[in-house]
Motif scaffolding. Sequence first.
Motif, PDB file in Angstrom:
ATOM      1  N   VAL A  86      -6.676  -0.346  -1.721  1.00  0.00           N
ATOM      2  CA  VAL A  86      -7.926  -0.596  -0.488  1.00  0.00           C
ATOM      3  C   VAL A  86      -8.497  -1.607  -0.234  1.00  0.00           C
ATOM      4  O   VAL A  86      -8.776  -2.843  -0.281  1.00  0.00           O
ATOM      5  CB  VAL A  86      -9.441  -0.775  -2.000  1.00  0.00           C
ATOM      6  N   ALA A  95       1.035  -1.122  -0.163  1.00  0.00           N
ATOM      7  CA  ALA A  95      -0.426  -0.020  -0.058  1.00  0.00           C
ATOM      8  C   ALA A  95       0.165   1.208   0.051  1.00  0.00           C
ATOM      9  O   ALA A  95       0.381   2.762  -0.561  1.00  0.00           O
ATOM     10  CB  ALA A  95      -0.523   0.161   1.036  1.00  0.00           C
ATOM     11  N   ALA A 115     -13.218   1.035  -8.634  1.00  0.00           N
ATOM     12  CA  ALA A 115     -11.587   0.359  -9.220  1.00  0.00           C
ATOM     13  C   ALA A 115     -12.487   0.901 -11.178  1.00  0.00           C
ATOM     14  O   ALA A 115     -11.501   1.595 -11.010  1.00  0.00           O
ATOM     15  CB  ALA A 115     -11.458  -1.405  -9.293  1.00  0.00           C
ATOM     16  N   THR A 127     -16.060  -1.314  -4.107  1.00  0.00           N
ATOM     17  CA  THR A 127     -15.256  -1.747  -4.797  1.00  0.00           C
ATOM     18  C   THR A 127     -14.905  -1.703  -6.046  1.00  0.00           C
ATOM     19  O   THR A 127     -14.308  -0.985  -6.573  1.00  0.00           O
ATOM     20  CB  THR A 127     -14.370  -2.654  -3.613  1.00  0.00           C
ATOM     21  N   TYR A 148      -8.865   7.762 -14.471  1.00  0.00           N
ATOM     22  CA  TYR A 148      -7.651   8.012 -14.484  1.00  0.00           C
ATOM     23  C   TYR A 148      -6.255   7.184 -14.899  1.00  0.00           C
ATOM     24  O   TYR A 148      -5.380   7.482 -15.095  1.00  0.00           O
ATOM     25  CB  TYR A 148      -7.394   8.371 -13.075  1.00  0.00           C
ATOM     26  N   LYS A 181       1.360   3.170  -6.851  1.00  0.00           N
ATOM     27  CA  LYS A 181       0.809   3.898  -7.439  1.00  0.00           C
ATOM     28  C   LYS A 181      -0.520   3.510  -7.672  1.00  0.00           C
ATOM     29  O   LYS A 181      -1.085   4.346  -8.058  1.00  0.00           O
ATOM     30  CB  LYS A 181       1.645   4.426  -8.771  1.00  0.00           C
ATOM     31  N   SER A 182      -0.611   2.761  -7.421  1.00  0.00           N
ATOM     32  CA  SER A 182      -2.274   2.132  -7.838  1.00  0.00           C
ATOM     33  C   SER A 182      -3.213   2.312  -6.183  1.00  0.00           C
ATOM     34  O   SER A 182      -2.552   2.301  -5.301  1.00  0.00           O
ATOM     35  CB  SER A 182      -2.518   0.443  -7.841  1.00  0.00           C
ATOM     36  N   ALA A 183      -4.336   2.772  -6.978  1.00  0.00           N
ATOM     37  CA  ALA A 183      -5.301   2.963  -5.136  1.00  0.00           C
ATOM     38  C   ALA A 183      -5.409   1.673  -4.626  1.00  0.00           C
ATOM     39  O   ALA A 183      -5.549   0.255  -4.505  1.00  0.00           O
ATOM     40  CB  ALA A 183      -6.629   3.242  -5.467  1.00  0.00           C
ATOM     41  N   THR A 202      -6.468  -0.131  -8.867  1.00  0.00           N
ATOM     42  CA  THR A 202      -6.888  -0.781  -7.430  1.00  0.00           C
ATOM     43  C   THR A 202      -6.887  -2.013  -7.303  1.00  0.00           C
ATOM     44  O   THR A 202      -7.157  -3.209  -8.456  1.00  0.00           O
ATOM     45  CB  THR A 202      -8.662  -1.103  -7.470  1.00  0.00           C
ATOM     46  N   ARG A 235     -11.666   4.377 -11.076  1.00  0.00           N
ATOM     47  CA  ARG A 235     -10.762   5.089 -10.840  1.00  0.00           C
ATOM     48  C   ARG A 235     -10.102   4.624 -12.399  1.00  0.00           C
ATOM     49  O   ARG A 235      -8.669   5.222 -13.045  1.00  0.00           O
ATOM     50  CB  ARG A 235      -9.452   4.604 -10.012  1.00  0.00           C
ATOM     51  N   LYS A 257      -5.806   4.642 -13.513  1.00  0.00           N
ATOM     52  CA  LYS A 257      -5.046   3.997 -12.675  1.00  0.00           C
ATOM     53  C   LYS A 257      -6.052   2.883 -11.512  1.00  0.00           C
ATOM     54  O   LYS A 257      -6.960   2.474 -11.488  1.00  0.00           O
ATOM     55  CB  LYS A 257      -5.534   5.020 -11.225  1.00  0.00           C
TER      56      LYS A 257
END
Length: 438
Positions: free
Chosen positions: A81, A73, A100, A96, A107, A77-79, A111, A103, A109
């Motif tokens: 959760v 975590a 995801a 969730t 972006y 660079k990923s989110a 997750t 994002r 990005k």
Amino acid sequence: MDLFEYQLQKRGGQDAPLAARMRPTTLEDFVGQRHIVGKDKLLYRAIKGDRLGSLIFYGPPGTGKTTLAKIIAHTTKSAFVQLNATTAGIKDIKDTVSGAKDRLGMYGKKTILFIDEIHRFNKSQQDTLLPHVEDGTLILIGATTENPYFEVNRALVSRSVIFALEPLSAEDISVLLLRALQDTEKGLGSYHGTIDEDALYFLANTANGDARTALNALELAVLTTDANADGQIHITLSVAEDCIQRRALQYDKDGDNHYDTISAFIKSMRGSDPDAALYYLAKMIYAGEDPKFIARRIVICAAEDVGNADPHALQVAVAAAEAVQFVGMPEGRIPLAQAVTYVSCAPKSNAAYLGIDKALEDVKHMQIKGVPPHLRDGHYKGAHDLGNAIGYRYAHDYPGHYVKQQYLPDELVGTIYYDMSDNGVERRMKEHMKRLKG
């Protein structure tokens, strides 16, 4: 996050147990599990390069599963959760997934979803996850104390890399305890605590590979011990015993007491004293001896000292060794006790053990020309031209499926390696061989 949530989180961090506060946030601070996070290992490279796929951490409590997830975590660079399978439901999974997708679409990005105790998800919850792991919407990291091959959806397992974490060594736990004792920011450094070497050794060994157990005991020791005149808190063996609620045994795994105990254990089984054998088994378990080491000694004793007087003893011993691997401790004490009492009470014979050692001595020291010609392989072209297999008599063609012929090399004819006892099954085997050979 509103002001109330911020203050709650801040206070929770300060009031969190020592084990949670001391959780490292970088791989460099991580202790143990070198077989998966050593600098040349796949997981180390994947975390450092932020190139993670779905994975499952499997191992006993307190071995670093959640810690590795927290390091990811802080690194990725990923989110990131986190859900706990004991409290999360299908709605949480769907929320969730929705986040995801947003994002990823808005972006680009990814997750990472960390699920603690993933084995507690039921089939429908795991099935809800599957398509989103499969299409890359989520990168799954699961943590479980149960074997994922039995407790996690097979499709999820097949799409994940399984990393098995091992109980931490006493040396690793000692490092963590001393770090916590000296750390003034997150640990107990402000208490100016010291710990005796025997107390440190006791806590590290009694924890049975679980860093959380050891750190909790250390925190309790520091918080409940009065400072001396110099303002220092001194942790002795007696204090350590009180805080982990176990008595220290004189049992150094590398010292004389270790070898004396295992010697007494084996001799008690060999001497048909199940009560003494159970006592030494209990002593080793209590002192934190590796159950695999104990199981190996039982298997050896079953073959060496019981042998064919009761062939079932080896089956029971091997089954107990496999059971300990399967169920772990503390439940593993039960199959170990079953095997110990069976081997102890079984009739004894060391004839097979003596026989192989005698045969090995002859192999080592005697010059033998070779296998008798009639016993040699005759299944290739030209074998009979060399005299191989000529005159061999096939036992099943004769009454009683036996025919007298020479099997030993010429130099060893008449040698007896297997001198059977009159105990248990071996007595019946001995009588059968006498009848057979007339």
